[in-house]
Scaffold this motif. Structure first.
Motif: not given
Length: 157
Positions: A84, A87-88, A149-150
């Motif tokens: 995560e 992805s961020q 995820i994004s």
């Protein structure tokens, strides 16, 4: 569209590594223009030692970096992120206008000082040592997962 180049020292020799990389490259097509550039590994015995081999491999790596790309060196001592978090981070880079990313996976003896100096950041999958073939597959998988995820999309196994 984001452009991602994975620059890796060494060729994938076994078909299963190639098949795994090809699968993730196919899955990445809707999200980013992704390419893998293989740099020939240099035998230290023929190059005049480990340092000389690193320098020669480093020259190949640096020549393969697209002009203006942000270079992310894969290194065991690099910053660790969850999927995560990764992805961020990719989202943040894109928002800043960093649309060209080059991930570097060095050879078995590491990378040259020139490659380290060119790196804008280092990233690590943790303190484990991965074979370079596996590191390439894991990197492509994590890039793919980051996009999923994004976008809040389900991850298909």
């Amino acid at each position: 569209m984001l452009r991602i180049t994975v620059i890796a020292v060494g060729k994938l020799k076994e078909k299963f590594w190639t098949a795994a990389c090809d699968e993730y490259l196919k899955r990445l097509r809707p999200y980013a223009k992704t390419a893998v550039v293989e740099i020939a590994d240099v035998d230290p015995a023929r190059a005049g030692g480990v340092d000389a081999a690193r320098v020669r491999e480093g020259e190949g790596i640096l020549a393969a970096v697209p002009e203006g790309a942000r270079v992310i060196l894969m290194a065991i001592e690099g910053e660790q992120r969850s999927s995560e978090g990764f992805s961020q981070h990719l989202d943040e880079l894109a928002l800043r206008g960093e649309s060209d990313l080059a991930f570097v996976i060095g050879g078995s003896d590491g990378v040259s000082d020139a490659v380290r100096a060119r790196a804008d950041e280092t990233f690590s999958f943790g303190p484990v040592t991965l074979p370079h073939n596996l590191a390439r597959v894991v990197l492509l998988e994590q890039i793919y997962r980051a996009f999923k995820i994004s976008r809040g999309e389900p991850y298909h196994k």
